[in-house]
Scaffold this active site. Structure first.
Site, PDB file in Angstrom:
ATOM      1  N   GLY A   1      48.322  37.848  48.289  1.00  0.00           N
ATOM      2  CA  GLY A   1      47.593  39.113  48.196  1.00  0.00           C
ATOM      3  C   GLY A   1      46.434  39.009  49.167  1.00  0.00           C
ATOM      4  N   HIS A   2      46.539  39.697  50.288  1.00  0.00           N
ATOM      5  CA  HIS A   2      45.518  39.596  51.330  1.00  0.00           C
ATOM      6  C   HIS A   2      44.727  40.898  51.395  1.00  0.00           C
ATOM      7  CE1 HIS A   2      47.950  36.210  53.511  1.00  0.00           C
ATOM      8  NE2 HIS A   2      47.614  35.913  52.281  1.00  0.00           N
TER       9      HIS A   2
ATOM     10  N   ASP B   1      43.414  32.495  48.629  1.00  0.00           N
ATOM     11  CA  ASP B   1      42.377  33.529  48.445  1.00  0.00           C
ATOM     12  C   ASP B   1      41.051  33.211  49.135  1.00  0.00           C
ATOM     13  OD1 ASP B   1      44.274  34.776  46.838  1.00  0.00           O
ATOM     14  OD2 ASP B   1      43.556  33.759  45.033  1.00  0.00           O
TER      15      ASP B   1
ATOM     16  N   GLN C   1      48.734  31.587  50.930  1.00  0.00           N
ATOM     17  CA  GLN C   1      48.342  30.523  49.999  1.00  0.00           C
ATOM     18  C   GLN C   1      47.330  29.591  50.690  1.00  0.00           C
ATOM     19  OE1 GLN C   1      52.113  31.131  50.127  1.00  0.00           O
ATOM     20  NE2 GLN C   1      51.374  32.755  48.828  1.00  0.00           N
TER      21      GLN C   1
ATOM     22  N   LYS D   1      41.752  35.106  54.026  1.00  0.00           N
ATOM     23  CA  LYS D   1      42.603  35.091  55.235  1.00  0.00           C
ATOM     24  C   LYS D   1      42.848  36.501  55.770  1.00  0.00           C
ATOM     25  CE  LYS D   1      45.693  32.925  52.738  1.00  0.00           C
ATOM     26  NZ  LYS D   1      44.921  32.573  51.543  1.00  0.00           N
TER      27      LYS D   1
HETATM   28  P1  GDP Z   1      43.336  35.940  50.984  1.00  0.00           P
HETATM   29  O1  GDP Z   1      44.467  35.832  50.038  1.00  0.00           O
HETATM   30  O2  GDP Z   1      42.952  34.623  51.583  1.00  0.00           O
HETATM   31  O3  GDP Z   1      43.520  36.995  52.028  1.00  0.00           O
HETATM   32  O4  GDP Z   1      42.069  36.377  50.108  1.00  0.00           O
HETATM   33  P2  GDP Z   1      42.041  37.517  48.957  1.00  0.00           P
HETATM   34  O5  GDP Z   1      42.055  38.838  49.618  1.00  0.00           O
HETATM   35  O6  GDP Z   1      43.054  37.243  47.921  1.00  0.00           O
HETATM   36  O7  GDP Z   1      40.652  37.193  48.279  1.00  0.00           O
HETATM   37  C1  GDP Z   1      39.460  37.213  48.981  1.00  0.00           C
HETATM   38  C2  GDP Z   1      38.516  38.224  48.295  1.00  0.00           C
HETATM   39  O8  GDP Z   1      37.201  38.031  48.785  1.00  0.00           O
HETATM   40  C3  GDP Z   1      38.869  39.664  48.597  1.00  0.00           C
HETATM   41  O9  GDP Z   1      38.516  40.438  47.493  1.00  0.00           O
HETATM   42  C4  GDP Z   1      37.978  39.985  49.798  1.00  0.00           C
HETATM   43  O10 GDP Z   1      37.686  41.366  49.891  1.00  0.00           O
HETATM   44  C5  GDP Z   1      36.745  39.199  49.466  1.00  0.00           C
HETATM   45  N1  GDP Z   1      35.974  38.682  50.617  1.00  0.00           N
HETATM   46  C6  GDP Z   1      36.430  38.193  51.797  1.00  0.00           C
HETATM   47  N2  GDP Z   1      35.409  37.713  52.542  1.00  0.00           N
HETATM   48  C7  GDP Z   1      34.282  37.906  51.807  1.00  0.00           C
HETATM   49  C8  GDP Z   1      32.903  37.588  52.008  1.00  0.00           C
HETATM   50  O11 GDP Z   1      32.504  37.010  53.013  1.00  0.00           O
HETATM   51  N3  GDP Z   1      32.040  37.941  51.009  1.00  0.00           N
HETATM   52  C9  GDP Z   1      32.453  38.549  49.860  1.00  0.00           C
HETATM   53  N4  GDP Z   1      31.555  38.818  48.943  1.00  0.00           N
HETATM   54  N5  GDP Z   1      33.740  38.852  49.641  1.00  0.00           N
HETATM   55  C10 GDP Z   1      34.643  38.516  50.594  1.00  0.00           C
HETATM   56  P1  IMO Z   2      47.177  34.113  48.947  1.00  0.00           P
HETATM   57  O1  IMO Z   2      48.032  34.199  50.195  1.00  0.00           O
HETATM   58  C1  IMO Z   2      46.235  32.035  45.234  1.00  0.00           C
HETATM   59  C2  IMO Z   2      49.552  30.159  43.091  1.00  0.00           C
HETATM   60  C3  IMO Z   2      49.963  30.749  41.761  1.00  0.00           C
HETATM   61  C4  IMO Z   2      50.519  29.531  41.066  1.00  0.00           C
HETATM   62  C5  IMO Z   2      51.183  28.755  42.186  1.00  0.00           C
HETATM   63  C6  IMO Z   2      52.678  29.016  42.308  1.00  0.00           C
HETATM   64  O2  IMO Z   2      46.723  35.416  48.433  1.00  0.00           O
HETATM   65  O3  IMO Z   2      46.081  33.116  49.155  1.00  0.00           O
HETATM   66  P2  IMO Z   2      54.219  31.036  43.059  1.00  0.00           P
HETATM   67  O4  IMO Z   2      54.166  32.490  42.744  1.00  0.00           O
HETATM   68  O5  IMO Z   2      54.077  30.735  44.519  1.00  0.00           O
HETATM   69  O6  IMO Z   2      55.395  30.360  42.433  1.00  0.00           O
HETATM   70  O7  IMO Z   2      52.932  30.412  42.319  1.00  0.00           O
HETATM   71  O8  IMO Z   2      50.536  29.178  43.386  1.00  0.00           O
HETATM   72  N1  IMO Z   2      49.546  31.116  44.220  1.00  0.00           N
HETATM   73  C7  IMO Z   2      48.434  31.594  44.780  1.00  0.00           C
HETATM   74  N2  IMO Z   2      47.129  31.409  44.458  1.00  0.00           N
HETATM   75  N3  IMO Z   2      46.562  32.781  46.322  1.00  0.00           N
HETATM   76  C8  IMO Z   2      47.850  32.937  46.683  1.00  0.00           C
HETATM   77  O9  IMO Z   2      48.207  33.559  47.823  1.00  0.00           O
HETATM   78  C9  IMO Z   2      48.854  32.374  45.881  1.00  0.00           C
HETATM   79  N4  IMO Z   2      50.213  32.368  45.926  1.00  0.00           N
HETATM   80  C10 IMO Z   2      50.609  31.590  44.910  1.00  0.00           C
HETATM   81  O10 IMO Z   2      48.868  31.309  41.098  1.00  0.00           O
HETATM   82  O11 IMO Z   2      49.456  28.738  40.580  1.00  0.00           O
HETATM   83 MG    MG Z   3      44.932  36.315  48.045  1.00  0.00          MG
END
Ligand code: GDP
Ligand code: IMO
Ligand code: MG
Length: 431
Positions: free
Chosen positions: A41-42, A14, A231, A17
């Protein structure tokens, strides 16, 4: 011959990416996911609309670019169908610019059953899995009992499916799991299976290929390929905080096996880190904050899982973990996201070392889960201003630049860009 460039998360996932891949996509011809599955979840944001992708690469909103789901990825057909439908609702038609590896493995409904059964059996030692069936599906892959995307085109698919499902049910029974009470999206296993089988039709309509040939040909033709990680490095199956990890190689090495490219074909490696740290699920988190500051990071940063909606644990940036991730991945460029979340902080802290049994170290201990780790914290003055409307890296407030310089100094990697809002337009690239 060009090289694959890589973008991956350096923390516990998270890091942002999805957003950064979307922003970088215009520089590439092909965006390819190499591992993970619907546990990811991207999030992408532009024109005031938020999009969440789970299996589909984050370059999909650029219709002239090709997106590839590599062999290292796991596909859950019903979730995949849901993602495709969500894109179509937004007038994005991905049939022509999304290719899928025939060697990617499938997540069956019964893998999801097993994921739940395994977690229940762990009692207090739960991993906090996203329950998408990741662990059991990769287990079958390694055990050589898995079913791959290409198998859905074969005459004996149903037979293979039934056999594997039967085995899963036996294991779930052995674990004393209540199969009748199990639900996926409020459906029983049998009800969900009907939906899952129907969704194979959606999958069949896509170009199913031997993606290793495709990617290598692209490289030979001088095309630019970006590998998108899911991840983060601290969730890596080998180097993460085992067993509180996911089941794939989330590091650069995973690009080779997850796309079928040679180590010598890897070029630039861009690593993403938040300006602070989050973790969702169980496991060690040395810089975790249990106080009001932690809650503020969660609220201002909207730190709720994009896949499960769970609130993310929050803390200060963890330099020992970041240095470790830079080492494992061979990170050539850093990208820092979300410093804007700390705009109102009087003070920002950074964990430079761990203190374990009164000894300082910057090495991640083997006993990461067992030992008590005290973070050694360095304090920085807050920048106390909004970052909105700042258009250049060098125009960032001096205290933030000092904080960013310290990250560079500790990791020995240059920061190439800073993201200052969820929106596509707010990434400040450095010259
Ligand atoms: P990913 O899994 O690495 O793609 O990241 P996620 O989408 O799960 O979580 C990142 C969260 O931070 C999302 O809600 C994005 O919309 C938000 N986000 C990304 N870059 C920024 C930033 O520079 N500032 C803020 N405030 N939010 C951001
Ligand atoms: P993105 O790509 C954050 C965590 C889960 C759990 C552990 C194992 O959005 O960054 P799994 O479902 O793979 O068996 O879970 O890894 N986890 C993540 N945490 N971002 C993710 O993906 C994750 N994918 C799995 O919360 O602790
Ligand atoms: Mg994510």
């Amino acid at each position: 011959m060009s090289k694959v460039e890589v973008l991956l998360g350096l923390q516990w996932g998270d890091e942002g990416k999805g957003k950064i891949v979307d922003v970088l996509t215009p520089r590439y011809d092909v965006i390819a996911r190499f591992q993970g599955g619907p546990n990811a979840g991207h999030t992408l944001e532009f024109n005031g609309i938020k999009h969440v992708l789970h299996i589909i690469p984050s370059g999909i909103f650029h219709k002239e670019k090709l997106n590839v789901i590599g062999n290292g990825v796991l596909i859950e057909p019903a979730i995949f169908k849901g993602e495709i439908e969500a894109l179509r609702e937004k007038n994005v038609e991905p049939t022509d610019n999304l290719y899928i590896s025939k060697k990617a493995h499938l997540i069956l409904p019964s893998h999801r059953l097993l994921d739940a059964a395994n977690e229940q059996a762990k009692g207090n030692a739960k991993i906090g899995s996203t329950l998408k069936g990741i662990g059991p599906a990769y287990t079958d892959k390694i055990a050589r009992t898995g079913i791959r995307v290409g198998d859905i085109l074969e005459f004996d698919f149903r037979e293979k499916y039934q056999l594997l499902k039967f085995q899963h049910i036996q294991i779930a029974k052995m674990l004393k799991f209540d199969i009748d009470a199990f639900r996926i999206n409020d459906m029983t296993l049998d009800e969900y299976e009907v939906e899952w089988m129907e969704s194979l039709e959606t999958l069949r309509k896509f170009k199913l290929i031997n993606s290793e040939y495709f990617i290598n040909k692209c490289l030979k033709d001088g095309k630019k390929v970006l590998a998108e990680g899911a991840q983060g490095s601290m969730l890596d199956i080998d180097f993460g905080s085992y067993p509180f990890v996911t089941s794939s190689s989330t590091i650069t090495a995973g690009v080779c096996t997850g796309l079928g490219v040679a180590p010598s074909s890897i070029g630039r490696v861009m690593g993403i880190t938040k300006a602070y740290c989050t973790r969702v699920g169980a496991g060690p988190f040395p810089t975790e904050l249990f106080d009001a500051t932690g809650r503020t990071l969660c609220e201002i940063g909207h730190e709720y899982g994009a896949t499960t909606g769970r609130s993310r644990r929050c803390g200060w940036i963890d330099i020992p973990a970041l240095r470790y991730a830079c080492m494992l991945n061979g990170v050539t460029d850093l990208i820092v996201t979300k410093p804007d979340v700390m705009n109102d902080f009087d003070e920002v802290k950074m964990c430079t070392d761990y203190v374990i049994n009164d000894r300082e170290t910057d090495e991640i201990p083997f006993e990461f889960n067992e030992v008590e780790i005290r973070p050694k914290l360095r304090s920085f003055i807050g920048w106390k201003q909004s970052l909105a409307n700042i258009a250049k890296y060098d125009a960032l407030p001096a205290p933030l630049l000092a904080y960013l310089s310290a990250i560079e100094l500790h990791t020995d990697v240059r920061i190439m860009a800073v993201s200052i809002s969820p929106d596509r337009k707010d990434v400040l690239f450095r010259n």
